[in-house]
Design an enzyme around this catalytic site. Structure first.
Site, PDB file in Angstrom:
ATOM      1  N   ALA A  64      -7.914   7.964 -13.457  1.00 48.08           N
ATOM      2  CA  ALA A  64      -9.093   8.751 -13.812  1.00 48.08           C
ATOM      3  C   ALA A  64     -10.298   8.108 -13.133  1.00 48.08           C
ATOM      4  CB  ALA A  64      -9.266   8.759 -15.324  1.00 48.08           C
ATOM      5  N   GLY A 107      -4.231   7.192 -14.700  1.00 48.88           N
ATOM      6  CA  GLY A 107      -3.998   8.632 -14.698  1.00 48.88           C
ATOM      7  C   GLY A 107      -3.176   9.103 -13.508  1.00 48.88           C
ATOM      8  N   GLU A 110       0.283   8.616 -14.614  1.00 46.12           N
ATOM      9  CA  GLU A 110       0.537   9.616 -15.664  1.00 46.12           C
ATOM     10  C   GLU A 110       0.735  11.004 -15.067  1.00 46.12           C
ATOM     11  OE1 GLU A 110      -3.054   8.253 -17.641  1.00 46.12           O
ATOM     12  OE2 GLU A 110      -1.894   7.911 -19.458  1.00 46.12           O
ATOM     13  N   GLU A 130      -5.242   0.400 -17.498  1.00 46.73           N
ATOM     14  CA  GLU A 130      -6.394   0.754 -18.337  1.00 46.73           C
ATOM     15  C   GLU A 130      -6.851  -0.398 -19.221  1.00 46.73           C
ATOM     16  OE1 GLU A 130      -3.700   2.637 -17.869  1.00 46.73           O
ATOM     17  OE2 GLU A 130      -4.262   4.731 -17.604  1.00 46.73           O
TER      18      GLU A 130
HETATM   19  N1  CAA Z   1     -12.237   5.551 -10.241  1.00 43.72           N
HETATM   20  C1  CAA Z   1     -13.315   5.606  -9.442  1.00 43.72           C
HETATM   21  N2  CAA Z   1     -13.362   5.043  -8.226  1.00 43.72           N
HETATM   22  C2  CAA Z   1     -12.280   4.379  -7.817  1.00 43.72           C
HETATM   23  C3  CAA Z   1     -11.117   4.275  -8.605  1.00 43.72           C
HETATM   24  C4  CAA Z   1     -11.113   4.905  -9.874  1.00 43.72           C
HETATM   25  N3  CAA Z   1     -10.049   4.901 -10.684  1.00 43.72           N
HETATM   26  N4  CAA Z   1     -10.193   3.536  -7.939  1.00 43.72           N
HETATM   27  C5  CAA Z   1     -10.765   3.211  -6.751  1.00 43.72           C
HETATM   28  N5  CAA Z   1     -12.013   3.706  -6.680  1.00 43.72           N
HETATM   29  C6  CAA Z   1     -12.969   3.587  -5.581  1.00 43.72           C
HETATM   30  C7  CAA Z   1     -13.593   2.210  -5.550  1.00 43.72           C
HETATM   31  O1  CAA Z   1     -14.660   2.121  -6.458  1.00 43.72           O
HETATM   32  C8  CAA Z   1     -14.023   2.129  -4.102  1.00 43.72           C
HETATM   33  O2  CAA Z   1     -15.192   2.884  -3.956  1.00 43.72           O
HETATM   34  P1  CAA Z   1     -16.475   2.229  -3.157  1.00 43.72           P
HETATM   35  O3  CAA Z   1     -15.972   2.043  -1.749  1.00 43.72           O
HETATM   36  O4  CAA Z   1     -17.528   3.292  -3.286  1.00 43.72           O
HETATM   37  O5  CAA Z   1     -16.782   0.952  -3.836  1.00 43.72           O
HETATM   38  C9  CAA Z   1     -12.912   2.884  -3.370  1.00 43.72           C
HETATM   39  O6  CAA Z   1     -12.265   3.702  -4.351  1.00 43.72           O
HETATM   40  C10 CAA Z   1     -11.858   1.964  -2.771  1.00 43.72           C
HETATM   41  O7  CAA Z   1     -11.388   1.119  -3.810  1.00 43.72           O
HETATM   42  P2  CAA Z   1     -11.312  -0.495  -3.655  1.00 43.72           P
HETATM   43  O8  CAA Z   1     -12.385  -0.979  -2.758  1.00 43.72           O
HETATM   44  O9  CAA Z   1     -11.260  -1.056  -5.041  1.00 43.72           O
HETATM   45  O10 CAA Z   1      -9.889  -0.606  -2.922  1.00 43.72           O
HETATM   46  P3  CAA Z   1      -8.875  -1.846  -2.972  1.00 43.72           P
HETATM   47  O11 CAA Z   1      -7.820  -1.534  -1.957  1.00 43.72           O
HETATM   48  O12 CAA Z   1      -9.596  -3.139  -2.902  1.00 43.72           O
HETATM   49  O13 CAA Z   1      -8.210  -1.769  -4.451  1.00 43.72           O
HETATM   50  C11 CAA Z   1      -7.195  -0.635  -6.321  1.00 43.72           C
HETATM   51  C12 CAA Z   1      -7.395  -0.674  -4.798  1.00 43.72           C
HETATM   52  C13 CAA Z   1      -6.367  -1.855  -6.776  1.00 43.72           C
HETATM   53  C14 CAA Z   1      -6.427   0.631  -6.641  1.00 43.72           C
HETATM   54  C15 CAA Z   1      -8.559  -0.663  -7.027  1.00 43.72           C
HETATM   55  O14 CAA Z   1      -9.386   0.356  -6.449  1.00 43.72           O
HETATM   56  C16 CAA Z   1      -8.494  -0.394  -8.495  1.00 43.72           C
HETATM   57  O15 CAA Z   1      -8.157  -1.286  -9.246  1.00 43.72           O
HETATM   58  N6  CAA Z   1      -8.834   0.831  -8.957  1.00 43.72           N
HETATM   59  C17 CAA Z   1      -8.904   1.183 -10.321  1.00 43.72           C
HETATM   60  C18 CAA Z   1      -7.495   1.413 -10.899  1.00 43.72           C
HETATM   61  C19 CAA Z   1      -7.588   1.741 -12.383  1.00 43.72           C
HETATM   62  O16 CAA Z   1      -8.073   0.950 -13.176  1.00 43.72           O
HETATM   63  N7  CAA Z   1      -7.077   2.936 -12.785  1.00 43.72           N
HETATM   64  C20 CAA Z   1      -7.095   3.373 -14.148  1.00 43.72           C
HETATM   65  C21 CAA Z   1      -8.295   4.253 -14.400  1.00 43.72           C
HETATM   66  S1  CAA Z   1      -8.502   4.665 -16.097  1.00 43.72           S
HETATM   67  C22 CAA Z   1      -7.464   5.952 -16.411  1.00 43.72           C
HETATM   68  O17 CAA Z   1      -6.730   6.406 -15.542  1.00 43.72           O
HETATM   69  C23 CAA Z   1      -7.492   6.498 -17.799  1.00 43.72           C
HETATM   70  C24 CAA Z   1      -6.365   7.446 -18.125  1.00 43.72           C
HETATM   71  O18 CAA Z   1      -5.285   7.018 -18.509  1.00 43.72           O
HETATM   72  C25 CAA Z   1      -6.550   8.862 -18.028  1.00 43.72           C
END
Ligand code: CAA
Length: 256
Positions: A64, A107, A110, A130
């Site tokens: 998400a 998500g 999921e 999460e």
């Molecule tokens: N939401 C919003 N933006 C996101 C994102 C997310 N889930 N995942 C990545 N991005 C964005 C980053 O903010 C970044 O944007 P900027 O360049 O503007 O800063 C861009 O995508 C590239 O990401 P990274 O620079 O972080 O890339 P990386 O290769 O270093 O890392 C990653 C990749 C490990 C996937 C890392 O991006 C990450 O940890 N992302 C979040 C994963 C996460 O926590 N997902 C769960 C979300 S909560 C959820 O899903 C709730 C539910 O159950 C419904």
């Protein structure tokens, strides 16, 4: 604004690509609205028999959209039914194949688990991180991951946020099979094309029956299966499929 999904058709297979590369296909509300509308459109389109859902090489979807969620408070998510629109995919009658390369997190994992069949590239990484954000999975992860891989791995992944690579995901039954990354879309389309040659009614009912296994007891599930199986003897596809076998020819399903 750029389109958040890209659509292609390959014969009778509809292909949907999530298209927010700069955000690793983070699943924001507009993307999920577009996705839901396109899934319903393919489901209603008689020229389409199966659907493939994919992301990019780097990410199926990284979850998400965290930046979209950041300002939200309890009344917002409660009154706006946050997540409810994600479930459109579970109401699609045609087979939906997830083709996962790169990150399928939160998500994203999921969403893949809501599809009927998950194919993974050898680059795929699955996780429910999460907990690192101070929340828990909210689109079925605690339930579907546990049913798919069992309590031991699900609990470890959800409590620690650890990711699984593709090989572990296959061993743990989270995915149907792993293919080399460059073969992911061709394999998913090939599977979709194979399904497109089969009886649409039997496929729809088969999905219902398997999905029922997640919801009910064995005896009730077997009863449901029987109640879905017997009426298939009233369909032209049953006559065609069995006649074709007896006549040593290929069946032509879905003719009437
Ligand atoms: N939401 C919003 N933006 C996101 C994102 C997310 N889930 N995942 C990545 N991005 C964005 C980053 O903010 C970044 O944007 P900027 O360049 O503007 O800063 C861009 O995508 C590239 O990401 P990274 O620079 O972080 O890339 P990386 O290769 O270093 O890392 C990653 C990749 C490990 C996937 C890392 O991006 C990450 O940890 N992302 C979040 C994963 C996460 O926590 N997902 C769960 C979300 S909560 C959820 O899903 C709730 C539910 O159950 C419904």
């Amino acid at each position: 604004m750029a389109e958040m999904i890209l659509i292609e058709t390959h014969g009778k297979v509809g292909l949907i690509r999530l298209n927010r590369p700069a955000a690793l296909n983070a699943l924001c509300d507009p993307l999920m609205a577009e996705l839901g509308a396109q899934l319903l459109a393919f489901d209603a389109d008689p020229a389409i028999a199966a659907i493939v859902l994919t992301g990019s090489e780097k990410a199926f979807a990284a979850g998400a959209d965290i930046k979209e969620m950041l300002p939200r408070r309890y009344p917002d998510v409660l009154f706006n039914d946050f997540i409810t629109q994600w479930e459109t995919i579970t109401r699609i009658k045609k087979p939906v194949i997830a083709a996962v390369a790169g990150f399928a997190l939160g998500g994203g994992c999921e969403l893949a688990m809501m599809c009927d069949i998950v194919l993974a590239a050898d680059t795929a990484k699955f996780g429910q991180p999460e907990i690192n954000l101070g929340v828990i999975p909210g689109a079925g992860g605690t339930q579907r991951l546990t049913r798919a891989v069992g309590k031991a791995k699900a609990m470890e992944m959800i409590l620690s946020g650890r990711m699984m690579d593709a090989a572990e995901a296959e061993r743990a039954n989270l995915v149907a099979r792993v293919v080399p990354a460059e073969q992911l879309i061709p394999e998913a389309l090939k599977l979709g094309e194979k399904l497109a040659t089969l009886s649409p009614v039997a496929l729809m009912v088969a999905k219902q029956a398997v999905n029922r296994a997640f919801e009910t007891t064995l005896s009730e599930g077997v009863r449901v299966e029987r109640s879905l199986f017997l009426p298939l003897f009233g369909t032209p596809d049953q006559q065609e499929g069995m006649a074709a076998f007896a006549e040593k020819r290929k069946p032509r399903f879905g003719q009437s």
